[in-house]
Each structure stands twice: as C-alpha cells, then as structure tokens.
Scaffold this motif. Structure first.
Motif, PDB file in Angstrom:
ATOM      1  N   TYR A   1       0.923  -0.953  -0.266  1.00 20.76           N
ATOM      2  CA  TYR A   1      -0.053   0.384   0.117  1.00 20.76           C
ATOM      3  C   TYR A   1       1.008   1.359  -0.095  1.00 20.76           C
TER       4      TYR A   1
ATOM      5  N   PHE B   1       3.670   1.907   2.383  1.00 15.46           N
ATOM      6  CA  PHE B   1       4.020   2.464   2.957  1.00 15.46           C
ATOM      7  C   PHE B   1       5.786   1.917   2.208  1.00 15.46           C
TER       8      PHE B   1
ATOM      9  N   LYS C   1       5.179   7.090   4.694  1.00 19.25           N
ATOM     10  CA  LYS C   1       4.033   7.044   3.758  1.00 19.25           C
ATOM     11  C   LYS C   1       4.653   7.940   3.264  1.00 19.25           C
TER      12      LYS C   1
ATOM     13  N   ALA D   1      -0.154  10.335   2.653  1.00 16.78           N
ATOM     14  CA  ALA D   1      -1.306   9.768   2.844  1.00 16.78           C
ATOM     15  C   ALA D   1      -2.686   9.619   1.814  1.00 16.78           C
TER      16      ALA D   1
ATOM     17  N   ASP E   1      -5.643   5.258   4.606  1.00 11.70           N
ATOM     18  CA  ASP E   1      -5.075   4.808   5.883  1.00 11.70           C
ATOM     19  C   ASP E   1      -5.047   4.741   7.145  1.00 11.70           C
TER      20      ASP E   1
ATOM     21  N   TYR F   1      -1.019   1.035  13.887  1.00 15.14           N
ATOM     22  CA  TYR F   1      -1.190   0.557  12.670  1.00 15.14           C
ATOM     23  C   TYR F   1      -0.413  -0.364  14.355  1.00 15.14           C
TER      24      TYR F   1
END
Lengths: 115, 114
Positions: free
Chosen positions: A61, A63, A78, A81, A85, A89
């Motif tokens: 994705y 990252f 990242k 954003a 997202d 995490y």
C-alpha cells in the motif's frame, strides 16, 4: 526479552501530506522487525518486515520503513497519506530463536488521515 | 483460498464459566498462534502450536489451554473466566519452516465476560 515501543497513541495528518509512525526497539542480537495494520473489526495485516540488508524497506500500500541501528528505530513512513490509511498500526519484533519464535507487539498507534 | 477463519465472532459469558474458541489456519500453514488483544493494547502472545504440541507459551495462567488437531486447526480454552479476560482473541497461522514470521491473522473472537 525483546520489546518495541510506540511513543504516540495517535498521529493526525492531512490527506496528501507525508506521514510517519514511530517505533523504537530493544533487542539482544540482530533485530527482526515488522509493521502490521489493523482496520476496524479486522485482524492484523502484514505491511512489511526488516530482516537484514537495505535500511529502507518497502511494503504494501505504498508504505515503507526506515531501519536506524544507531537510534534503534524502525519508523513507518508514506510520502502521501490517504484517508483510507486511517487505521491502527502495530510495530513488532521477533522474539525467540529458531522455528518456534513469536512476535512481540507494541501497543499500537492510531493513524487518522483527514480529508 | 480461505484465509484464517475464527469462530464464533462474538461471545458473551459470565464470570466462572468456560469458553472454547476455534481457529482454522490458512491453507498450507502448519502453525497456529493465539494472541489476546485487550482494548487499547497490542496483541499479547498466549501460546503457539505445531505438530499438535504447545511449542511456546506467553505469560498467561494455566486457565488458558489449547489444542491443535491433525488438520492443523486449533482451539483455545479458557476456564474460570474473569472480567479481565474480556478481549479480542486473535488466531494467527504461519509456516514454521519459513523463518520470517509473516503471520496471517483471523478477524478474531470478541469475548465479553460479565
């Protein structure tokens, strides 16, 4: 025992801006480090891992994470954003040796991306 | 290809009761690990099963027990439930011979103890 720390309970960022979610580690020996993401009412999903090699690890994705041995850090990043997202995490470290090792997780950081 | 499946998705019990949670690993995976995720916390490792034996155990009392079946599926049993056992219980599967800990997680069982 191996451990990771996530110093921020929550990170807020505007859509399109770069994001960083912080993680520091404490290990004996070489660290095996991971990032996972958890969306509401879902299990954790693997994003990326650092075992050895390049300090910049690319994952799912868009990252990436930067391993810094001198600062014992493994921050998730990242460049731009997305609202999608927004999630919880987790940083994690391999604990134990051999085939029966496990993962030890941090407490998690909630990422909120505003439109 | 089905991923990791857990049942039930939600469960309500009262203190002192016993509960059994179930997990089917991802196809091709032979190792199952169980984690407890309390509200606002990261997952805490309970135990890991491979070849029907408990291989690793975290800092949990022996009220927490498990089992792995020949088809690699697994159960987590908790006896004498306490209010503090209320949490999301996550099952994760992996392939033991691959040392990269890319765990695949189920969506979890939300256990509420009243």
């Amino acid at each position: 025992a191996q451990s990771v720390a996530q110093p921020e309970d929550q990170v807020n960022v505007a859509e399109g801006n770069p994001l960083t979610v912080k993680c520091t580690y404490s290990v004996s020996g070489n660290p095996y480090l991971f990032w996972y993401v958890q969306y509401p009412n879902r299990g954790l999903q693997f994003l990326l891992k650092y075992i050895t090699g390049d300090n910049l690890v690319k994952g799912s994705y868009g990252f990436e994470a930067e391993f810094n041995k001198s600062q014992t850090s493994f921050h998730l990043k990242k460049p731009s954003a997305l609202v999608s997202d927004s999630a919880l995490y987790f940083c994690a470290v391999r604990d134990g040796r051999g085939r029966y090792s496990t993962l030890t997780f941090g407490k998690g950081t909630m990422l909120l991306v505003s439109p | 290809d089905a991923g990791v499946t857990q049942s039930p998705t939600h469960l309500i019990k009262t203190r002192g009761q016993q509960v059994t949670l179930r997990c089917s690993p991802k196809s091709g995976h032979d190792t199952v690990s169980w984690y407890q995720q309390a509200l606002g916390q990261g997952p805490q490792f309970i135990f890991q099963y491979y070849e029907e034996e408990e291989r690793q155990r975290g800092n949990f009392p022996d009220r927490f027990s498990g089992h792995q079946f020949p088809n690699y599926s697994s159960e987590l049993n908790v006896n004498a439930l306490l209010l503090g056992d209320s949490a999301l219980y996550l099952c994760a599967s992996s392939v033991t011979r691959v040392f990269d800990e890319k765990l695949f997680f189920g969506s979890g069982t939300q256990l509420s103890v009243l």
